[in-house]
Design a protein around this motif. Structure first.
Motif, short mmCIF file in Angstrom:
data_model
loop_
_atom_site.label_atom_id
_atom_site.label_comp_id
_atom_site.label_asym_id
_atom_site.label_seq_id
_atom_site.Cartn_x
_atom_site.Cartn_y
_atom_site.Cartn_z
N VAL A 266 40.69 45.23 39.89
CA VAL A 266 40.07 44.14 40.64
C VAL A 266 40.17 44.43 42.13
O VAL A 266 41.26 44.71 42.63
N MET A 269 39.48 41.56 47.55
CA MET A 269 38.78 40.31 47.83
C MET A 269 38.66 39.44 46.57
O MET A 269 38.87 38.22 46.60
N ALA A 270 38.35 40.08 45.44
CA ALA A 270 38.20 39.35 44.18
C ALA A 270 39.54 38.74 43.75
O ALA A 270 39.59 37.64 43.18
N LEU A 271 40.64 39.45 44.00
CA LEU A 271 41.95 38.92 43.65
C LEU A 271 42.26 37.65 44.45
O LEU A 271 42.78 36.67 43.91
N HIS A 273 40.11 35.50 45.64
CA HIS A 273 39.29 34.41 45.11
C HIS A 273 39.83 33.93 43.75
O HIS A 273 39.75 32.72 43.45
N PHE A 274 40.35 34.85 42.95
CA PHE A 274 40.94 34.44 41.68
C PHE A 274 42.10 33.46 41.91
O PHE A 274 42.18 32.41 41.27
N ASN A 277 40.86 30.01 43.14
CA ASN A 277 40.36 29.17 42.04
C ASN A 277 41.49 28.67 41.16
O ASN A 277 41.45 27.53 40.67
N GLU A 342 38.51 41.29 54.44
CA GLU A 342 38.84 42.55 53.80
C GLU A 342 38.65 43.67 54.82
O GLU A 342 37.65 43.70 55.55
#
Length: 446
Positions: A266, A269-271, A273-274, A277, A342
């Motif tokens: 992952v 940046m995706a981490l 956002h995880f 949420n 990032e």
């Protein structure tokens, strides 16, 4: 019955009962005077004891605790004020109201009597109405004292229960501290020519900071620094959950789940956002945290990271030049559509990158001045020759000196160093963790 120390138990129903069962000690060398006052007191509902001298009165007070003392001023052997001073020195469970009987009216005599510990005066010859009025005033004082004593006793019981609860909490927190320290399984790591060193020192028993690293694949390692808002139980519980999500286990680590199917891990940046949420939708808590998560390619010397409200990482080049990287970003768990930053940094042999929590940059001196990024850069520049935990310990010591030992927030840091090749030749053993440093180094939590 001995007239020098007589307790009259016969209570008369005549007259109002001002003193229900209170014990009055009459002290007078005149038997007639004692008898006259005793009759009036018994009619008012008091129990009465008599003593013919101050010394015999003290002997009685050593065995019983009279509520009220009526003592003549002028007595052979020990005067009324002298007896009063001795009476005040006794170790009593409750307060004794002391009235001096005197024919003295001079202000200096009255002052002397008050200094000796007397509460009130009665002028001889004593009038019955005035006697009962003074006793009623004494009753009010004794009632207030009894209420205060009862309240203090209740407060003491409550305090004892609180102390027991506090001791139990202290034991639990000490154990929780051990468990939280265990979340950082390894304090040092070696990946090819890169060395990782971790610092974690809570301000209290447990804290809200978390640092660590985990291998992603044969070429990359994930590094994180997290600071949960606050540093109590709530913060510690959240750090425990985050530690589970960033553990080395492929099944639990959210950054590595994509690698199970052969895909890339992952992205940073995706981490972010995880986690954002997770806090807003699953946990629904007011707690938030700041974070820097970096995906370090230790083969190429490239670090790709996300910054979410955390202090700016500090890059220190081999020649001593320093720069802050990242644009800041928003904390995790505050906004539904946050903006995270990032960035990418290329490191060369001799370079290093320091990720420090705000417990370091926001350390304050006695005047309230913050250490800040400038102070951190000054510390890094002054200890350029130190490496690994030696550098982190020196940095921690400098922060403590700056704040004069006062620390109100957890401090944590991750130091990523690209060590220069040994004997001019870079080691490329190809092993994932084959050259790690010592695991589980215990930092001083103080």
């Amino acid at each position: 019955m001995d007239a020098a120390n007589r307790l009259s138990d016969s209570l008369s129903p005549l007259g109002p009962s001002f003193g229900p069962g209170r014990l009055v000690l009459l002290v007078d060398d005149s038997r007639a005077q004692r008898r006259m006052l005793s009759i009036q007191l018994q009619r008012a509902g008091y129990r009465v004891a008599e003593a013919e001298s101050g010394r015999s009165a003290l002997d009685f007070c050593a065995r019983q605790e009279p509520d009220i003392i009526l003592s003549d001023w002028m007595m052979p052997g020990m005067s009324g004020p002298e007896f009063c001073r001795e009476f005040r020195a006794l170790n009593r469970k409750s307060y004794g109201y002391f009235i001096l009987l005197t024919s003295k009216t001079d202000k200096s005599d009255i002052a002397f009597g008050l200094e000796s510990g007397a509460d009130d005066f009665l002028t001889k010859p004593v009038a019955g109405a005035e006697l009962l009025a003074r006793l009623l005033a004494g009753e009010r004082i004794l009632q207030v004292e009894e209420k205060l004593r009862a309240s203090n006793a209740q407060l003491q019981k409550t305090l004892d229960r609180l102390n027991m609860a506090q001791e139990a909490m202290e034991r639990d927190l000490r154990e929780a501290r051990k468990l939280q320290q265990g979340l950082v399984r390894e304090r040092s790591g070696r990946f090819d020519q890169f060395e990782l060193s971790l610092l974690l020192r809570p301000a209290g028993h447990i804290g809200g900071d978390l640092v660590g690293f985990f291998p992603i694949n044969q070429d990359r390692v994930g590094v994180y620094s997290i600071d949960v808002s606050g540093h109590g139980v709530t913060a510690a519980l959240l750090t425990a959950r985050l530690a589970a999500h960033l553990s080395g286990s492929m099944e639990q680590n959210v950054a590595r789940r994509a690698a199970q199917t052969g895909l890339d891990a992952v992205p940073p940046m995706a981490l972010a956002h995880f986690f954002n949420n997770m806090l807003l939708e699953e946990m629904q808590t007011d707690t938030y945290f700041t974070m820097v998560y970096a995906d370090l390619d230790f083969r190429r010397g490239v670090l790709r990271a996300v910054q979410a409200g955390h202090p700016h990482p500090l890059v220190q080049r081999r020649d001593g030049q320093m720069e802050l990287v990242g644009d800041g970003g928003m904390p995790v768990g505050v906004f539904a559509k946050p903006r995270f930053d990032e960035f990418e940094v290329a490191l060369n042999p001799g370079d290093r990158l320091l990720i420090a929590s705000d417990g370091i940059t926001e350390a304050a001196d006695p005047e309230g001045n913050l250490l800040g990024d400038e102070g951190l850069m000054e510390i890094a520049g002054g200890h350029h020759a130190l490496h690994g935990h030696n550098f982190l310990d020196a940095m921690s010591f400098c922060v403590s000196q700056f704040s004069h030992g006062e620390r109100h927030d957890d401090i944590s840091a991750v130091l990523i160093e690209y060590r220069e090749p040994v004997s001019g030749k870079a080691r490329r053993d190809g092993g994932l963790l084959g050259d790690r440093g010592p695991a589980g180094r215990a930092d001083d939590p103080g």
